[in-house]
Design a protein around this motif. Structure first.
Motif, PDB file in Angstrom:
ATOM      1  N   PRO A 140       0.178  -1.136   0.158  1.00 44.15           N
ATOM      2  CA  PRO A 140       0.222   0.364  -0.022  1.00 44.15           C
ATOM      3  C   PRO A 140       0.720   1.858   0.371  1.00 44.15           C
ATOM      4  CG  PRO A 140       0.281  -0.686   2.613  1.00 44.15           C
ATOM      5  CD  PRO A 140       0.756  -1.425   1.237  1.00 44.15           C
ATOM      6  N   GLU A 146      -6.262  -3.992   3.059  1.00 46.32           N
ATOM      7  CA  GLU A 146      -4.534  -3.752   3.882  1.00 46.32           C
ATOM      8  C   GLU A 146      -3.371  -3.539   2.608  1.00 46.32           C
ATOM      9  OE1 GLU A 146      -3.410  -6.173   6.870  1.00 46.32           O
ATOM     10  OE2 GLU A 146      -4.300  -7.111   5.844  1.00 46.32           O
ATOM     11  N   LEU A 182      -5.522   0.550   0.705  1.00 49.15           N
ATOM     12  CA  LEU A 182      -5.593   1.564   1.750  1.00 49.15           C
ATOM     13  C   LEU A 182      -4.162   2.125   0.897  1.00 49.15           C
ATOM     14  CD1 LEU A 182      -4.024   2.479   4.262  1.00 49.15           C
ATOM     15  CD2 LEU A 182      -2.861   0.388   4.931  1.00 49.15           C
ATOM     16  N   ARG A 197      -3.636   6.479   1.594  1.00 47.48           N
ATOM     17  CA  ARG A 197      -2.557   6.809   1.539  1.00 47.48           C
ATOM     18  C   ARG A 197      -2.822   7.650   0.641  1.00 47.48           C
ATOM     19  NH1 ARG A 197       1.496   2.063   3.629  1.00 47.48           N
ATOM     20  NH2 ARG A 197       0.380   2.316   5.757  1.00 47.48           N
ATOM     21  N   ILE A 205     -10.252   0.819   7.618  1.00 42.44           N
ATOM     22  CA  ILE A 205      -9.500   1.194   6.256  1.00 42.44           C
ATOM     23  C   ILE A 205     -10.906   1.475   5.114  1.00 42.44           C
ATOM     24  CG2 ILE A 205      -8.471   0.729   3.895  1.00 42.44           C
ATOM     25  CD1 ILE A 205      -6.911  -0.582   5.786  1.00 42.44           C
TER      26      ILE A 205
END
Length: 256
Positions: free
Chosen positions: A184, A211, A215, A219, A242
């Protein structure tokens, strides 16, 4: 369902389009709708073991439209990162064909003696000797880079040790943490966006793994579409804290 027309798609593979040796229902139709709508896309995968040509051939075997130019792997992103940040380096590789090929493509010198950089990805021949050579080189000052840190690799046999498992061993032995390139982390995302030619706010990431796939978008400021045909379910969204932008149970439910 979607609130805007996305100009580009970054699409995960296993769990999103196929599971092992079976295509996921709706996946072929979803991809054909992207083609018919002339929307550019990249298949974005953390698996560093295969060449783009091999990935594309595998996708076509499921009836999915794919060329090597539409595949971007963590091996390719790792090679791009090293070319930019460690040009003309000597590199010790823990990995497989895809990673070796990507590094050779950017004119890196591959060696097991006094390397400037240690790169580690999935390697199904990983052993004590490779771990020893990698950790000693890192302790001697070599930069340490991981293609990705996926703990496991999904296969028809079940979940097998992934690149993350290998990198835990090297990291523990060398007492150093690697620079991680794949999902990620946003390094692979930025390189993929440059290749796709779209901006963050006009791109959609499609994947099954909270994940990694989801993610990455969280981000990197990119909208995400989670499909519940792979690793995670709707119930997992609260568990992992998330939040995807959108969730569908099948890709056929998504309006291009």
């Amino acid at each position: 369902m979607n609130r805007k027309q996305y100009q580009g798609y970054l699409i995960d593979l296993d769990g999103t389009l196929y599971r092992g040796i079976e295509v996921i229902p709706g996946a072929v139709h979803f991809m054909k709708r992207l083609v018919e709508s002339n929307i550019p896309y990249l298949y974005l995968t953390n698996n560093s073991s295969r060449l783009p040509e091999q990935v594309a051939k595998h996708l076509r075997s499921f009836g999915l439209p794919a060329t090597p130019e539409q595949v971007y792997t963590s091996a390719m992103a790792t090679a791009q990162y090293i070319q930019k940040n460690h040009p003309r380096s000597k590199v010790f590789v823990v990995g497989e064909e895809g990673l070796y090929h990507a590094l050779i493509e950017v004119d890196m010198t591959l060696t097991d003696r006094e390397p400037d950089v240690v790169v580690a990805g999935i390697d199904r021949t990983f052993d004590y000797e490779k771990c020893k050579r990698a950790s000693l080189a890192i302790q001697a000052g070599a930069a340490y880079i991981a293609t990705n840190v996926d703990r496991v690799l999904p296969t028809e046999e079940g979940y097998l040790p992934g690149s993350g498992t290998i990198n835990i061993a090297i990291s523990h032995a060398s007492n150093r943490k690697p620079v991680v390139i794949g999902k990620p982390e946003t390094i692979i995302l930025q390189y993929a966006l440059e290749l796709l030619g779209t901006k963050e706010d006009e791109t959609l990431i499609v994947g099954d793994n909270l994940e990694t796939d989801i993610l990455t978008g969280v981000r990197g400021g990119v909208d995400t579409l989670m499909v519940t045909t792979g690793v995670h379910t709707r119930l997992d969204v609260e568990k992992y804290n998330i939040t995807p932008t959108f969730v569908v149970d099948h890709l056929d439910k998504w309006e291009i």
